[in-house]
Design a protein around this motif. Structure first.
Motif, PDB file in Angstrom:
ATOM      1  N   LEU A  56      -3.140   1.477   4.520  1.00 60.07           N
ATOM      2  CA  LEU A  56      -4.167   0.569   3.999  1.00 60.07           C
ATOM      3  C   LEU A  56      -5.465   1.333   3.723  1.00 60.07           C
ATOM      4  O   LEU A  56      -6.123   1.102   2.701  1.00 60.07           O
ATOM      5  N   LYS A  96      -5.037   3.507   0.555  1.00 62.34           N
ATOM      6  CA  LYS A  96      -5.102   2.656  -0.637  1.00 62.34           C
ATOM      7  C   LYS A  96      -6.551   2.287  -0.945  1.00 62.34           C
ATOM      8  O   LYS A  96      -6.994   2.355  -2.097  1.00 62.34           O
ATOM      9  N   SER A  97      -7.294   1.928   0.060  1.00 64.14           N
ATOM     10  CA  SER A  97      -8.701   1.577  -0.123  1.00 64.14           C
ATOM     11  C   SER A  97      -9.501   2.772  -0.642  1.00 64.14           C
ATOM     12  O   SER A  97     -10.333   2.635  -1.544  1.00 64.14           O
ATOM     13  N   ASP A 149       1.896   2.800  -3.205  1.00 66.08           N
ATOM     14  CA  ASP A 149       0.857   3.409  -4.028  1.00 66.08           C
ATOM     15  C   ASP A 149       0.221   4.657  -3.442  1.00 66.08           C
ATOM     16  O   ASP A 149      -0.571   5.310  -4.108  1.00 66.08           O
ATOM     17  N   VAL A 150       0.518   4.976  -2.186  1.00 67.62           N
ATOM     18  CA  VAL A 150      -0.123   6.130  -1.549  1.00 67.62           C
ATOM     19  C   VAL A 150       0.904   7.205  -1.229  1.00 67.62           C
ATOM     20  O   VAL A 150       2.106   6.936  -1.164  1.00 67.62           O
ATOM     21  N   GLU A 184      -8.898   3.307  -4.243  1.00 67.65           N
ATOM     22  CA  GLU A 184      -9.655   2.323  -5.018  1.00 67.65           C
ATOM     23  C   GLU A 184     -11.138   2.683  -5.092  1.00 67.65           C
ATOM     24  O   GLU A 184     -11.824   2.312  -6.050  1.00 67.65           O
ATOM     25  N   ALA A 196       0.833  -1.206   0.000  1.00 67.54           N
ATOM     26  CA  ALA A 196       0.000   0.000   0.000  1.00 67.54           C
ATOM     27  C   ALA A 196       0.863   1.250   0.000  1.00 67.54           C
ATOM     28  O   ALA A 196       0.572   2.219  -0.714  1.00 67.54           O
ATOM     29  N   LYS A 197       1.949   1.228   0.769  1.00 73.92           N
ATOM     30  CA  LYS A 197       2.810   2.407   0.862  1.00 73.92           C
ATOM     31  C   LYS A 197       3.503   2.742  -0.455  1.00 73.92           C
ATOM     32  O   LYS A 197       3.941   3.867  -0.648  1.00 73.92           O
TER      33      LYS A 197
END
Length: 126
Positions: free
Chosen positions: A87, A90-91, A14-15, A94, A11-12
């Motif tokens: 997390l 990331k959610s 992508d964020v 999405e 996650a890290k």
């Protein structure tokens, strides 16, 4: 099989994680500050202006709370040390949120840097 640490590490990548020296600017620019820790952690101290939405409820509350429906809001997330916030960010990405970031090092780093900690008012039973 992936571990929780594997999921956080992924996650890290992508964020956006805001470094501690830039957090105050990010908070000023934020439309919403979300503390994704549990309620008891929030009551023990939190960032001023933050709302508490525990990580386990985040997607459900985002889906039902009209005040959080605007996917273009600038949102800063944090937790104790940054795993749950990564997390959550990331959610949210999405789910279509466009401007989501988390605080590198989380609330622990904020406190260790001597930054101000807010506490909810104690109930007055008098």
């Amino acid at each position: 099989m992936k571990t929780a640490q594997d999921l956080v590490a992924a996650a890290k990548t992508d964020v956006v994680e805001v470094p501690l020296d830039q957090v105050e600017s990010a908070l000023i620019a934020a439309d919403v500050i979300i503390d994704v820790r549990e309620g008891n952690e929030f009551r023990d101290g939190h960032l001023a202006g933050a709302v508490n939405i525990p990580r386990g409820l985040l997607e459900f509350i985002l889906s039902t709370d009209e005040a959080l429906q605007d996917r273009s809001k600038h949102i800063v997330l944090y937790c104790k040390s940054s795993g749950r916030a990564a997390l959550a960010a990331k959610s949210m990405q999405e789910m279509g949120y466009l401007h989501v970031s988390s605080i590198a090092g989380g609330f622990d780093a904020w406190k260790q840097a001597g930054k101000p900690v807010a506490h909810p008012p104690e109930p007055d039973f008098g």
